[in-house]
Design a protein around this motif. Structure first.
Motif, PDB file in Angstrom:
ATOM      1  N   VAL A  90      32.368  32.515  39.718  1.00  0.00           N
ATOM      2  CA  VAL A  90      33.190  32.686  38.516  1.00  0.00           C
ATOM      3  C   VAL A  90      33.588  31.325  37.949  1.00  0.00           C
ATOM      4  O   VAL A  90      33.457  31.060  36.744  1.00  0.00           O
ATOM      5  CB  VAL A  90      34.447  33.521  38.840  1.00  0.00           C
ATOM      6  N   THR A  91      34.070  30.442  38.824  1.00  0.00           N
ATOM      7  CA  THR A  91      34.506  29.113  38.383  1.00  0.00           C
ATOM      8  C   THR A  91      33.345  28.313  37.817  1.00  0.00           C
ATOM      9  O   THR A  91      33.470  27.628  36.800  1.00  0.00           O
ATOM     10  CB  THR A  91      35.141  28.352  39.560  1.00  0.00           C
ATOM     11  N   GLY A 142      43.824  28.101  38.296  1.00  0.00           N
ATOM     12  CA  GLY A 142      44.277  29.304  38.987  1.00  0.00           C
ATOM     13  C   GLY A 142      43.225  29.854  39.933  1.00  0.00           C
ATOM     14  O   GLY A 142      43.524  30.250  41.066  1.00  0.00           O
ATOM     15  N   LEU A 143      41.976  29.854  39.504  1.00  0.00           N
ATOM     16  CA  LEU A 143      40.888  30.354  40.352  1.00  0.00           C
ATOM     17  C   LEU A 143      40.669  29.456  41.566  1.00  0.00           C
ATOM     18  O   LEU A 143      40.375  29.944  42.666  1.00  0.00           O
ATOM     19  CB  LEU A 143      39.595  30.458  39.536  1.00  0.00           C
ATOM     20  N   ASN A 144      40.807  28.141  41.384  1.00  0.00           N
ATOM     21  CA  ASN A 144      40.684  27.217  42.513  1.00  0.00           C
ATOM     22  C   ASN A 144      41.789  27.458  43.540  1.00  0.00           C
ATOM     23  O   ASN A 144      41.558  27.413  44.753  1.00  0.00           O
ATOM     24  CB  ASN A 144      40.718  25.778  42.025  1.00  0.00           C
ATOM     25  N   GLN A 145      42.997  27.712  43.057  1.00  0.00           N
ATOM     26  CA  GLN A 145      44.105  28.024  43.971  1.00  0.00           C
ATOM     27  C   GLN A 145      43.839  29.343  44.698  1.00  0.00           C
ATOM     28  O   GLN A 145      44.092  29.459  45.899  1.00  0.00           O
ATOM     29  CB  GLN A 145      45.407  28.107  43.197  1.00  0.00           C
ATOM     30  N   ALA A 146      43.343  30.321  43.958  1.00  0.00           N
ATOM     31  CA  ALA A 146      43.039  31.619  44.573  1.00  0.00           C
ATOM     32  C   ALA A 146      41.948  31.488  45.628  1.00  0.00           C
ATOM     33  O   ALA A 146      41.991  32.137  46.678  1.00  0.00           O
ATOM     34  CB  ALA A 146      42.614  32.617  43.497  1.00  0.00           C
ATOM     35  N   ARG A 161      41.115  40.219  38.323  1.00  0.00           N
ATOM     36  CA  ARG A 161      42.552  39.942  38.264  1.00  0.00           C
ATOM     37  C   ARG A 161      43.155  39.860  39.669  1.00  0.00           C
ATOM     38  O   ARG A 161      44.115  39.117  39.902  1.00  0.00           O
ATOM     39  CB  ARG A 161      43.285  41.046  37.485  1.00  0.00           C
ATOM     40  N   GLU A 162      42.593  40.640  40.576  1.00  0.00           N
ATOM     41  CA  GLU A 162      43.187  40.760  41.908  1.00  0.00           C
ATOM     42  C   GLU A 162      43.320  39.427  42.633  1.00  0.00           C
ATOM     43  O   GLU A 162      44.398  39.120  43.154  1.00  0.00           O
ATOM     44  CB  GLU A 162      42.398  41.768  42.739  1.00  0.00           C
ATOM     45  N   PRO A 163      42.266  38.602  42.712  1.00  0.00           N
ATOM     46  CA  PRO A 163      42.475  37.304  43.369  1.00  0.00           C
ATOM     47  C   PRO A 163      43.460  36.411  42.614  1.00  0.00           C
ATOM     48  O   PRO A 163      44.204  35.650  43.236  1.00  0.00           O
ATOM     49  CB  PRO A 163      41.062  36.695  43.387  1.00  0.00           C
ATOM     50  N   LEU A 164      43.473  36.511  41.276  1.00  0.00           N
ATOM     51  CA  LEU A 164      44.429  35.705  40.507  1.00  0.00           C
ATOM     52  C   LEU A 164      45.867  36.128  40.769  1.00  0.00           C
ATOM     53  O   LEU A 164      46.792  35.311  40.690  1.00  0.00           O
ATOM     54  CB  LEU A 164      44.122  35.814  39.010  1.00  0.00           C
ATOM     55  N   MET A 165      46.051  37.396  41.091  1.00  0.00           N
ATOM     56  CA  MET A 165      47.400  37.897  41.358  1.00  0.00           C
ATOM     57  C   MET A 165      48.007  37.263  42.605  1.00  0.00           C
ATOM     58  O   MET A 165      49.219  37.347  42.821  1.00  0.00           O
ATOM     59  CB  MET A 165      47.370  39.422  41.528  1.00  0.00           C
ATOM     60  N   THR A 166      47.168  36.626  43.431  1.00  0.00           N
ATOM     61  CA  THR A 166      47.701  35.956  44.614  1.00  0.00           C
ATOM     62  C   THR A 166      48.366  34.637  44.277  1.00  0.00           C
ATOM     63  O   THR A 166      49.093  34.079  45.104  1.00  0.00           O
ATOM     64  CB  THR A 166      46.587  35.700  45.650  1.00  0.00           C
TER      65      THR A 166
END
Length: 905
Positions: A90-91, A142-146, A161-166
């Protein structure tokens, strides 16, 4: 007879793999003039359309990540796509799309200043693309943090959205989503304004909106044509909300077309590999007259090649081979009749490949069905992909699909999505599906392609015995393909046991029995071109002895072209003007008839100095694979420090010619044509003036596999080691010198400086040498540093034009050193480094590593083992040392960071 239904060789721009995670535009070749002339008149794509298309793709993909309703394709269980892999995909897609937009924005939109509504709308699109990227940067973070939180385990997410919600709150996600949705509306309105302004300007000036100009992105042109017609017919205006909504539905078609085109381009880039056609090009151009017999079915008798081409009985395999082994009728023992190498199988296959004389015969089989001719020339002296089933299938798929889409068939491009359906689902869902192919996946795609019974396929596979993996893999694929009524397979190989067993019941041709005339033509031509051969007064000879000598050569060749060419050239080089016919006759009679014995004889007759030069070159070629011609001219330099003193400047044409001619003489007279030069592109391919002047497409390799195998025999390896003082001759030293010399003499091509591969090769060889003796090549790397600095400050080649790793801008070699973790080199240099430069290098490395770790690492490191090892090494002490030396002042009592100082030279 009407025009052939079979596709002849098309003149296409040679494709290049996507580098730097680009938008893939260079992966698909331009349609040629003939193809374009068959397309309907379409408006030339406006810069605004191209810019909007890039921005819209980015917005569309980012929005899918943030909405819960996006249909997320779940990779199948056991696919190896875990949480981390998925988020990296994705990234990486976000990075690629952002970079494509940056490239589009950096292009000069107009050649001259213009004013009016069209320019205003374009400028608005530029501003919108900038604001879009601000949102994307936050999303990537945000995706890198997830990704750091979602380690391991196969994905069970229903949406992205689910991994971003973390790491983000629901409110933060909603805010970002709304920003992107607003961006989409504003881009739609700006694009509508741009097209409306274009219509108005064309109308005011009385200009036609239809043009015959075409660009690569002709799907954009088709969409623009449709959009202009809709705007004109419906009189849509950007201020009318309903009009914008209707126009947005049309824009959805543009976004989908762009996504499909990118998937197709990236798939082609994934199938293609640079050396794909090198073996084909390395084979000498066949003499047309030498192979005319192949079309004479009466001459060949039952099972002839022309008869096979038109056969409709299911005899779908034809085997081109050498003399086969046979069994004694009484003792059932194998009689040694070698399938002699070098009998001209590859030369004949090159003559036949895409030869239009095939088509009338083929049409007796194919009837009115369109035909696709594709093939592959295997090469055991080449890279892994040139000698494996993986490379075979990638090439067959690549060539055939290119033919279908960009050839006269004008096949629906969505065929790529159908054949690679699993990858298409991944790509359209989360940007995946661009990973390396597996063998089983290629086999499935190949079967799907051949399953289209409305088309006929002729597969031509040269050198099946050159395979370096299990031959049953390729045989299974090819025999299975030949079981289809719409597929014929022509294969050449030596008559090894496995191939005799497989092809014994199929039509075949033992080439050794048909090559006498071709060998005779070659020998006569070679003698005719040499002034010293038979240079005696006519009144002293009636020609009988000369003819006898030529016939002796031809008889000894026994149908083996390679023997004939090596023996003839060796004889010509051995002949002096003072020699008479009797002397030449004695030399011919002394030539051993077996190929291996001939090679030994040739080396035994070389003086020690010439053999030492040849031995050095053999070792250099073996250490490299098969090098380009110009770098090899520097690698043979006995002074391995010569590049350190060289100036950083392009070579003059005269210098290039001098070097290449000297190398040619070494290969011909010292190496006795055992190593040859070839041009790795078709003879009619377009070339830039720089490529012509630098012989950029010329490469060097063994003239034949059996020569390489002979030189690797125990006896020859021992002789070569003795002649070169084995331990003292370190190939990496010579190639390090050659790569530095290449770095110093680089020239831009089409305004771009392709610097990365040469720079990376310099570092790789410095690391190899360091690994060998534990000493940092400080002087060498400092010179690499200075050379890169000169390229970076050259106004003719700005850093933006260089193919350096994607991400932040390179300021110096220090940036590259930190990125690649050159620990020992940095330990020495850190103390004296400018603190500002060091801080930039650390930030540069962090930024680029994010980009490379998300995808694209293999593209930049390739098979450079030491470079990859260094890049992947976790060295916390080095990181601490670099941070320590970036500080302008230290608090009292702060610990001093030190590392043992390595040795250097």
């Amino acid at each position: 007879m009407g025009p052939s239904k079979w596709l002849a060789k098309r003149k296409r721009s040679p494709p290049r793999p996507v580098k730097n995670g680009g938008d893939g535009a260079s992966a698909t070749p331009l349609p040629n003039d003939e193809q374009l002339s068959s397309l309907p008149n379409m408006p030339k794509a406006l810069p605004a359309v191209g810019l909007a298309a890039c921005a819209l793709q980015l917005v569309d993909f980012a929005t899918k990540i943030l909405i819960s309703g996006h249909e997320f394709y779940q990779p199948r269980v056991g696919s190896g796509v875990d949480n981390a892999h998925l988020l990296r995909a994705v990234t990486h897609e976000l990075y690629r799309l952002t970079e494509a937009l940056n490239k589009r924005r950096s292009k000069k939109i107009y050649n001259e200043k213009r004013s009016g509504k069209l320019e205003d709308a374009t400028q608005l699109l530029l501003r919108l693309s900038e604001s879009t990227q601000e949102v994307i940067v936050q999303l990537i973070d945000g995706l890198n943090q997830a990704q750091a939180k979602c380690v391991g385990g196969e994905s069970t997410w229903t949406n992205l959205r689910e991994p971003l919600m973390t790491v983000w709150t629901k409110g933060a996600i909603t805010t970002q989503k709304k920003k992107l949705q607003l961006q989409r509306k504003e881009i739609d309105m700006a694009l509508l304004r741009a097209l409306k302004a274009y219509i108005d300007q064309s109308s005011e000036k009385g200009l036609s909106m239809i043009s015959l100009e075409h660009t690569q992105a002709y799907h954009q042109e088709a969409w623009q044509h449709e959009a202009i017609e809709a705007i004109s017919t419906n009189d849509w205006k950007a201020k009318n909300k309903k009009h914008v909504e209707e126009f947005a539905k049309l824009v959805d078609n543009l976004v989908l077309a762009e996504i499909e085109a990118r998937f197709r381009d990236l798939t082609f880039a994934n199938l293609h590999f640079p050396e794909q056609d090198d073996r084909l090009h390395s084979i000498s151009k066949p003499n047309e007259d030498s192979f005319q017999w192949i079309w004479n079915s009466r001459q060949q008798g039952k099972g002839s090649f022309p008869v096979w081409l038109g056969d409709t009985s299911g005899q779908n395999v034809f085997w081109l081979t050498g003399t086969r082994s046979s069994y004694h009728e009484d003792e059932r023992q194998l009689i040694r009749e070698t399938g002699k190498p070098g009998s001209g199988k590859s030369t004949l296959m090159k003559y036949l490949f895409r030869n239009e004389e095939l088509f009338p015969f083929l049409e007796r089989w194919s009837g009115h069905s369109p035909g696709i001719l594709t093939g592959f020339f295997l090469w055991n002296c080449g890279t892994d992909l040139q000698k494996t089933t993986m490379g075979l299938l990638r090439t067959l798929l690549y060539e055939a699909l290119q033919d279908m889409i960009f050839g006269p068939l004008d096949e629906d491009p969505s065929i790529v999505q159908r054949i690679f359906a699993e990858r298409w689902k991944q790509f359209s869902s989360y940007g995946g599906g661009i990973h390396k192919f597996s063998l089983s996946e290629l086999r499935t795609a190949f079967d799907l392609m051949l399953s289209d019974t409305t088309k006929k396929f002729l597969l031509m596979i040269d050198g099946l015995d050159e395979l370096d993996d299990d031959p049953t893999n390729a045989l299974t694929v090819l025999i299975s393909a030949s079981n289809r009524e719409n597929v014929k397979v022509c294969i050449s190989s030596r008559p090894s046991v496995i191939y005799q067993a497989t092809f014994k019941d199929w039509p075949s041709l033992e080439l050794n029995k048909w090559t006498r005339k071709g060998i005779q033509d070659y020998v006569l031509y070679a003698f005719d071109q040499n002034d010293t051969m038979f240079n005696i007064p006519a009144e002293k000879s009636d020609g009988t002895e000369e003819r006898a000598i030529i016939n002796t050569l031809i008889d000894k060749a026994s149908g083996v072209f390679l023997w004939a060419s090596l023996a003839t050239e060796f004889l010509i080089q051995s002949t002096k003007e003072s020699d008479d016919v009797s002397t030449i006759k004695w030399r011919v009679n002394a030539l051993p008839q077996e190929l291996e014995a001939l090679l030994i004889y040739m080396f035994d007759n070389l003086d020690a100095q010439h053999f030492a030069q040849a031995a050095r070159l053999f070792r250099l070629v073996d250490a490299h694979g098969y090098p380009s011609l110009l770098p090899l001219t520097s690698a043979v330099d006995t002074d391995t420090r010569s590049a350190l003193e060289a100036d950083t400047r392009p070579l003059t044409v005269g210098e290039v010619l001098t070097r290449t001619e000297k190398m040619r003489n070494v290969l011909v007279f010292k190496c006795k044509n055992l190593v040859s030069i070839f041009e790795a592109v078709p003879a009619d391919s377009p070339r830039t003036s720089v490529e012509v002047a630098n012989f950029a497409h010329y490469k060097v390799n063994y003239a034949h596999r059996c020569i390489r195998d002979f030189l690797r025999s125990y006896e020859m390896r021992s002789r070569i080691a003795t002649a070169t003082n084995y331990e003292a001759f370190v190939e990496d030293e010579y190639w390090a010198n050659a790569h530095l010399w290449s770095l110093k003499t680089l020239q831009p091509r089409d305004g771009k400086l392709l610097i990365w591969d040469t720079l990376a090769d310099c570092i790789e060889h410095a690391l190899r040498l360091e690994s060998n003796d534990g000493r940092v090549r400080l002087t060498y790397l400092d010179e690499v540093n200075a050379t890169l600095a000169e390229h970076l400050i050259n106004p003719a080649t700005p850093v933006q034009s260089m193919d350096l790793p994607p991400g932040a801008m390179v300021n110096s070699f220090g940036d590259i050193s930190v990125l690649l973790n050159l620990g020992n080199y940095l330990t020495i240099k850190a103390r004296s480094a400018d603190k500002k430069d060091l801080r930039h290098a650390i930030e540069y490395a962090k930024d680029v590593r994010k980009r490379l770790d998300a995808g694209g690492l293999d593209m930049f490191l390739g098979k450079r083992g030491k470079l990859r090892e260094s890049y992947e090494k976790v060295d916390t002490d080095l990181a601490s040392l670099l941070e320590y030396h970036t500080k302008s002042s230290l608090k009292l009592g702060s610990p001093k960071i030190t590392r043992d100082m390595p040795e250097w030279v």
